[in-house]
Design an enzyme around this catalytic site. Structure first.
Site: not given
Ligand SMILES: [Zn+2]
Ligand SMILES: [Zn+2]
Length: 689
Positions: A422, A424, A507
């Site tokens: 992950d 951000h 996305k």
């Molecule tokens: Zn997220």
């Protein structure tokens, strides 16, 4: 009179009602011959369906398009084959009662009660297939007839199958006023089954079929009810397609990551720990760590910074983010503090009240994190940011927990706890396009290094007719264009999918095709205009004013669990050197070369390689087989002659013959280079292989 609109937009007008078959014939003899069904206003129907009013019509044929057979044609063929199989079973096992037989994505099954007579085994398959072939050769038409519900129920009760009576009752509950049957041939003479249809026109249109397996099942999936046998089969339009499918099944079985995971000791799922919770054993942990190192190295080059965050967070955090209570069904229940729990117990609070009070925020607690974003957002918000520090790129291999229904859990692909690759990105509006490009260049590099060159991307755009989207439409336009542009740079097929964007941003999704042609949905890169709003995030712009950043969530490989599961199947467990848990095994031919073998083993280890030494008394052939069973990429076989000449005889996994001899130092150095370069340089190139 019916005006019929065809897929190319042209309209055909008929003076009286026509069947879909007649329309096909009016278009061309070739189409009429190939047709197996019809799609009328989007609904799949029999070719014999009568069209008595204006409609849109598409004739269904099994012709291959875009590399795959038409899904509607396969549905018709498989559903029809299920009827033929049921008839064949009733011919050979007259005592059985049929229950329910739907088509599946890759075949079909029929649930059957064999109670009170001989049971079926896979040994019966050849005889059943011969009986099915006979029915197919007779080319009997599938003939539909209908009865009013009451009359139909009477007929079913007289026939005495509680299963069919139940099916019919459910059809009525769903609103049917009539019941329909399909006779394989002439109603009243030939075999028939209660069925909504549709079917191919006749049994001769079933191209190729095969019975594949048996399983036990229960009526309505309820183990307190009748025990049934589920007979599985598959069918295709042609023998070639069936053969290709069976080969793929065979390959898939050999590559099953659950089987290989056990055999190669890569991971373990333990009932005492919990379903869907992966225990990464030492071998699997090496694969994961190597991948994480690779990804982290590249992220560092791209200016990401690493963070670590805890596995839980307060419910209020998720109330702000919107994850609680809206996604409650897919989360583990909240963790409530001791004091609150004893207070609730004293009050005699019921479960229902508890849920209610948790939702309203009257009771606080913690949630196992279902997402990493809220934690990363609080890191961003913990310090002021100027437009000059943007973008801020926070990355973490963050573990999240989601509640999956049990049942389908068993491998690494459906789990209840998993670690996302992950990150951000918090950026200015004018940086979104570049950041998306950066995300995709990483994906391209990693897929390229792993030899996964067949993948495609889906770009999820907003539905132009909907008003549900948050954020400025002009920014959306730019972000959508940025997604397209970034997707184009990959040089792989991509599709634009209007309506597939989340309400908070467009996305890009990644779908990988493995070596045997199956698709794996991996991760996503997602633009988000919503969370910065909900958490009131800001940075100070060049104008000295506060501005809202845009967030990009990106976990392109999805989760380490799913990605490694996919890689195990992609490589069939034979990982390239840099990922292999055991990279090289030194095999002394006899005691005489033991000292030299130990020296080589030590040198390989000193070079940072995961090397092992087989000093057992087995014969060399046995040692080679053991290493091959564990899919070790290289074996270094050493005998007295090798010791004398300071040479190594090299065997590579998957090649029958020796690669040849190579000097001690050149071997150690070659392997180390192959490892460090992640396969860009290989020791095999030394041998010209
Ligand atoms: Zn997220
Ligand atoms: Zn049917």
């Amino acid at each position: 009179m019916p005006r019929i609109t065809l897929p190319d937009g042209s309209v055909k007008e008929f003076a009286s009602p026509v069947t879909a078959a007649e329309v096909a014939a009016s278009i061309g003899a070739g189409l009429a011959k190939a047709a197996v069904g019809a799609k009328v206003d989007g609904e799949l129907r029999d070719l014999s369906a009568v069209l008595d009013r204006d409609c849109a019509l598409a004739i269904v044929t099994p012709e291959k398009r875009e590399g795959g057979a038409d899904a509607d044609a396969l549905f018709l063929i498989r559903h029809s084959t299920a009827h033929v199989m049921a008839e064949a079973i009733q011919n050979l096992f007259p005592h059985v009662k049929l229950v329910y037989g739907p088509p599946l994505e890759t075949g079909f099954y029929y649930d059957i009660s064999f109670e009170g007579g001989k049971a079926i085994s896979t040994d019966d398959f050849p005889a059943l297939e011969a009986e099915m072939a006979r029915i197919v050769a007779e080319n009997r038409p599938f003939t539909r007839y209908e009865l009013p519900a009451a009359k139909g129920m009477e007929k079913l009760r007289a026939e005495g199958s509680k299963f069919k009576v139940d099916n019919a009752e459910r059809a009525q509950e769903a609103g049917s006023t009539t019941l329909s049957w399909y006779a394989t041939g002439t109603p009243g003479t030939n075999w028939e089954d209660l069925c909504r249809g549709p079917h191919v026109p006749s049994t001769g249109r079933i191209g190729a079929f095969k019975l594949t397996s048996l399983a036990s099942s229960y009526w309505k999936g309820d183990e307190r009810l009748d025990r049934l046998t589920r007979v599985y089969g598959t069918a295709f339009a042609t023998k070639e397609e069936l053969a290709a499918h069976l080969t793929q099944l065979d390959e898939a079985k050999k590559r099953d990551h659950r089987v290989l995971g056990r055999q190669l000791r890569l991971f373990h799922i333990d009932e005492m720990v919990g379903q869907g919770l992966i225990l990464w054993t030492p071998n699997g942990s090496i694969v994961r760590q190597e991948l994480q190192n690779f990804i982290s190295d590249e992220l560092r080059k791209q200016g990401y910074t690493q963070v670590f965050t805890p596995h839980i967070g307060k419910l209020d955090l998720y109330r702000t983010s919107g994850h609680f209570p809206y996604y409650r069904e897919s989360q583990y229940p909240p963790i409530i503090e001791h004091d609150q729990l004893s207070m609730l117990a004293k009050e005699g609070c019921t479960c229902g009240e508890l849920a209610n009070r948790l939702e309203k925020g009257e009771i606080d607690g913690y949630l196992l994190k279902p997402m990493n974003c809220p934690h990363h957002i609080r890191i961003f918000a913990s310090a002021p940011h100027s437009y000059r520090d943007m973008p801020v790129r926070l990355s973490e291999f963050g573990t999240v927990y989601r509640w999956e229904q049990s049942g389908e859990i068993g491998g690494m692909t459906r789990v209840r706890g998993f670690t996302q690759d992950d990150a951000h990105l918090f950026c200015r509006e004018d940086q979104v396009a570049d950041e998306l490009l950066g995300c995709l260049s990483l994906v391209k590099l990693i897929f390229g290094t792993l030899g996964m060159n067949e993948y495609r991307v889906r770009v999820g755009l907003r539905d132009p007719d909907s008003a549900k989207y948050v954020g400025d439409p002009r920014n959306w336009d730019k972000a959508e264009e940025a997604c397209r542009t970034a997707a184009r740079t990959l040089g792989v097929p991509f599709s634009e999918e209007p309506g597939e964007a989340a309400f908070y941003g467009p996305k890009i999704d990644f779908v990988v095709k493995d070596v045997i042609g199956r698709s794996w949905q991996l991760g996503t890169v997602q633009v988000d205009y919503n969370l910065p709003e909900r958490f009131d995030l800001s940075y100070i712009g060049a104008d000295n004013q506060q501005h809202r950043p845009v967030m990009i969530h990106r976990a392109p490989f999805g989760s380490m669990e799913r990605f490694v599961g996919c890689l195990i199947e992609h490589f069939a467990g034979a990982f390239p050197l840099w990922l292999a848990p055991e990279q090289v095994r030194v095999l002394p031919i006899s005691e005489k070369s033991a000292a030299y073998a130990r020296e080589l083993h030590a040198a390989l280890r000193a070079a940072g390689l995961r090397a092992s030494l087989d000093e057992s008394n087995d014969r060399i052939q046995g040692k080679i087989k053991d290493a091959s069973d564990m899919k070790v990429p290289y074996c270094a076989v050493v005998g007295p002659r090798d010791a004398e000449g300071r040479k190594v005889s090299v065997r590579a996994f998957g090649t029958e013959a020796n690669l040849g001899e190579i000097g001690f130092d050149a071997f150690v150095d070659g392997l180390a280079r192959e490892y460090r370069s992640r396969g860009a340089e290989t020791v095999r190139s030394v041998f010209g292989k």
